[in-house]
Design a protein around this motif. Structure first.
Motif, short mmCIF file in Angstrom:
data_model
loop_
_atom_site.label_atom_id
_atom_site.label_comp_id
_atom_site.label_asym_id
_atom_site.label_seq_id
_atom_site.Cartn_x
_atom_site.Cartn_y
_atom_site.Cartn_z
N MET A 1 0.84 -1.19 0.00
CA MET A 1 0.00 0.00 0.00
C MET A 1 0.88 1.24 0.00
O MET A 1 1.85 1.32 0.75
CB MET A 1 -0.90 0.00 1.24
N LYS A 2 0.56 2.23 -0.82
CA LYS A 2 1.33 3.46 -0.88
C LYS A 2 1.07 4.28 0.39
O LYS A 2 0.02 4.21 1.00
CB LYS A 2 0.94 4.28 -2.11
N GLN A 3 2.03 5.13 0.76
CA GLN A 3 1.84 5.98 1.91
C GLN A 3 0.78 7.02 1.61
O GLN A 3 0.52 7.36 0.48
CB GLN A 3 3.15 6.64 2.32
N SER A 4 0.16 7.57 2.64
CA SER A 4 -0.91 8.54 2.50
C SER A 4 -0.93 9.42 3.74
O SER A 4 -0.24 9.14 4.72
CB SER A 4 -2.26 7.83 2.36
N THR A 5 -1.73 10.47 3.69
CA THR A 5 -1.83 11.33 4.86
C THR A 5 -2.33 10.54 6.06
O THR A 5 -1.84 10.70 7.17
CB THR A 5 -2.80 12.49 4.57
N TYR A 6 -3.30 9.65 5.83
CA TYR A 6 -3.83 8.85 6.94
C TYR A 6 -2.73 8.04 7.60
O TYR A 6 -2.56 8.07 8.82
CB TYR A 6 -4.94 7.92 6.44
N PHE A 7 -1.97 7.31 6.80
CA PHE A 7 -0.94 6.45 7.37
C PHE A 7 0.24 7.27 7.89
O PHE A 7 0.93 6.84 8.80
CB PHE A 7 -0.47 5.43 6.33
N TYR A 8 0.44 8.46 7.32
CA TYR A 8 1.48 9.35 7.86
C TYR A 8 1.17 9.66 9.32
O TYR A 8 2.07 9.68 10.16
CB TYR A 8 1.51 10.63 7.03
N LEU A 9 -0.09 9.87 9.62
CA LEU A 9 -0.50 10.13 11.00
C LEU A 9 -0.56 8.84 11.81
O LEU A 9 -0.13 8.80 12.96
CB LEU A 9 -1.87 10.81 11.01
N LEU A 10 -1.07 7.77 11.20
CA LEU A 10 -1.20 6.50 11.90
C LEU A 10 0.14 5.99 12.39
O LEU A 10 0.29 5.55 13.53
CB LEU A 10 -1.84 5.46 10.97
N THR A 139 5.73 -11.14 -2.40
CA THR A 139 6.99 -10.42 -2.51
C THR A 139 6.74 -8.95 -2.79
O THR A 139 5.92 -8.59 -3.63
CB THR A 139 7.86 -11.02 -3.63
N PHE A 140 7.48 -8.08 -2.09
CA PHE A 140 7.43 -6.64 -2.32
C PHE A 140 8.62 -6.26 -3.21
O PHE A 140 9.77 -6.45 -2.83
CB PHE A 140 7.49 -5.88 -0.99
N THR A 141 8.31 -5.74 -4.41
CA THR A 141 9.36 -5.51 -5.40
C THR A 141 9.66 -4.03 -5.63
O THR A 141 10.64 -3.70 -6.28
CB THR A 141 8.97 -6.14 -6.74
N ASP A 142 8.82 -3.14 -5.12
CA ASP A 142 8.97 -1.72 -5.40
C ASP A 142 8.72 -0.96 -4.11
O ASP A 142 9.11 -1.40 -3.04
CB ASP A 142 8.00 -1.30 -6.50
N GLU A 143 8.06 0.18 -4.21
CA GLU A 143 7.65 0.88 -3.00
C GLU A 143 6.68 0.00 -2.21
O GLU A 143 5.88 -0.72 -2.80
CB GLU A 143 6.95 2.19 -3.36
N PHE A 144 6.74 0.07 -0.90
CA PHE A 144 5.77 -0.66 -0.09
C PHE A 144 5.54 0.06 1.22
O PHE A 144 6.31 0.94 1.63
CB PHE A 144 6.22 -2.11 0.17
N PHE A 145 4.46 -0.31 1.85
CA PHE A 145 4.09 0.22 3.15
C PHE A 145 3.44 -0.92 3.92
O PHE A 145 2.54 -1.58 3.41
CB PHE A 145 3.10 1.38 2.98
#
Length: 259
Positions: A1-10, A139-145
């Motif tokens: 999952m890409k980062q977001s404002t929600y997860f930035y706070l979470l 497998t995570f191959t690129d950006e991940f969260f």
């Protein structure tokens, strides 16, 4: 999952989710999502399947957006209940965590009462070879969260493996080696020293951005930044290492994991 404002706070512990709208209604694209609360209004499945003895079985869904603890405790009676399946709410197929051996199932009810943290249900891995696996490694191959709602309960075992790939020690997350955190990617270990407060609940987050920087967050603090672009086949087993060794079994309670 890409980062977001929600997860930035979470990830910094500012907010913990909730409300009538599911987290995945707003923030889409999860590879896998496991929780004891409902994460999407479109999700119509169960949260978990439980057993009291490895023979009986009961699906447990939601009451509103929360785990149906009344149904869970009714099934358990005055005894204990263990999780045999933790369902993926992402909408992808074939990504449920399962455990078919009773002695290796994590616990969710103890002596008739749901195990809780902050008055919310939580799954307990007690450091005695309790773990769950996916049918196929991811497998995570690129950006991940990835983010975990977790409370380490002991470091009596020298190591506590949160995630491990299928059949190798080269790719894993140890939430503690004593109190150090180890991320291992293709055999290279990145360490955050003395990061964990045993017994304290937190959102633990790992992310890799577009520049391949890997950051960890827990207790509201950003920790070590490392850099590694290597593919990471780490999502297969939760709660133990590749051989389910008792010395590396996780001592922790987990209520949510989102990737």
């Amino acid at each position: 999952m890409k980062q977001s404002t929600y997860f930035y706070l979470l990830r910094r512990g500012v907010i913990g989710g909730g409300g009538s709208k599911g987290l995945l209604d707003t923030y889409t694209g999860a590879a896998a999502a496991y929780s004891l609360r409902k994460l999407s209004s479109d999700y119509s499945g169960n949260a978990i399947t439980v057993t009291t003895d490895g023979v009986d079985s009961q699906d447990i869904g939601f009451s509103g957006n929360d785990l149906d603890t009344a149904a869970l405790e009714s099934f358990a009676g005055s005894g204990d209940a263990y999780v045999s399946t933790w369902y993926d709410q992402s909408g992808n197929t074939g990504r449920n965590f399962t455990q078919g051996t009773f002695a290796n199932m994590p616990k969710i009810v103890s002596s008739g009462s749901t195990i809780t943290q902050n008055n919310k249900p939580i799954v307990e891995f007690d450091g005695s070879t309790r773990y769950m696996d996916l049918a196929a490694q991811q497998t995570f191959t690129d950006e991940f969260f990835m983010t975990f709602a977790i409370r380490p309960t002991s470091n009596a075992n020298a190591y506590g493996v949160l995630l491990n790939n299928q059949g190798s020690a080269n790719d894993r997350i140890r939430v503690y080696q004593n109190r150090d955190t180890h991320i291992r990617i293709d055999g290279t270990t990145y360490t955050q020293s003395l990061g964990w407060d045993i017994g304290t609940y937190t959102n633990y987050t790992i992310e890799r951005g577009s520049t391949d920087d890997i950051k960890q967050y827990f207790y509201g603090t950003e920790h070590t930044t490392d850099n590694d672009a290597t593919a990471w086949p780490v999502l297969f087993r939760v709660g133990g290492n590749q051989s389910a060794a008792s010395t590396q079994s996780l001592h922790a309670q987990v209520s949510e994991m989102i990737f």
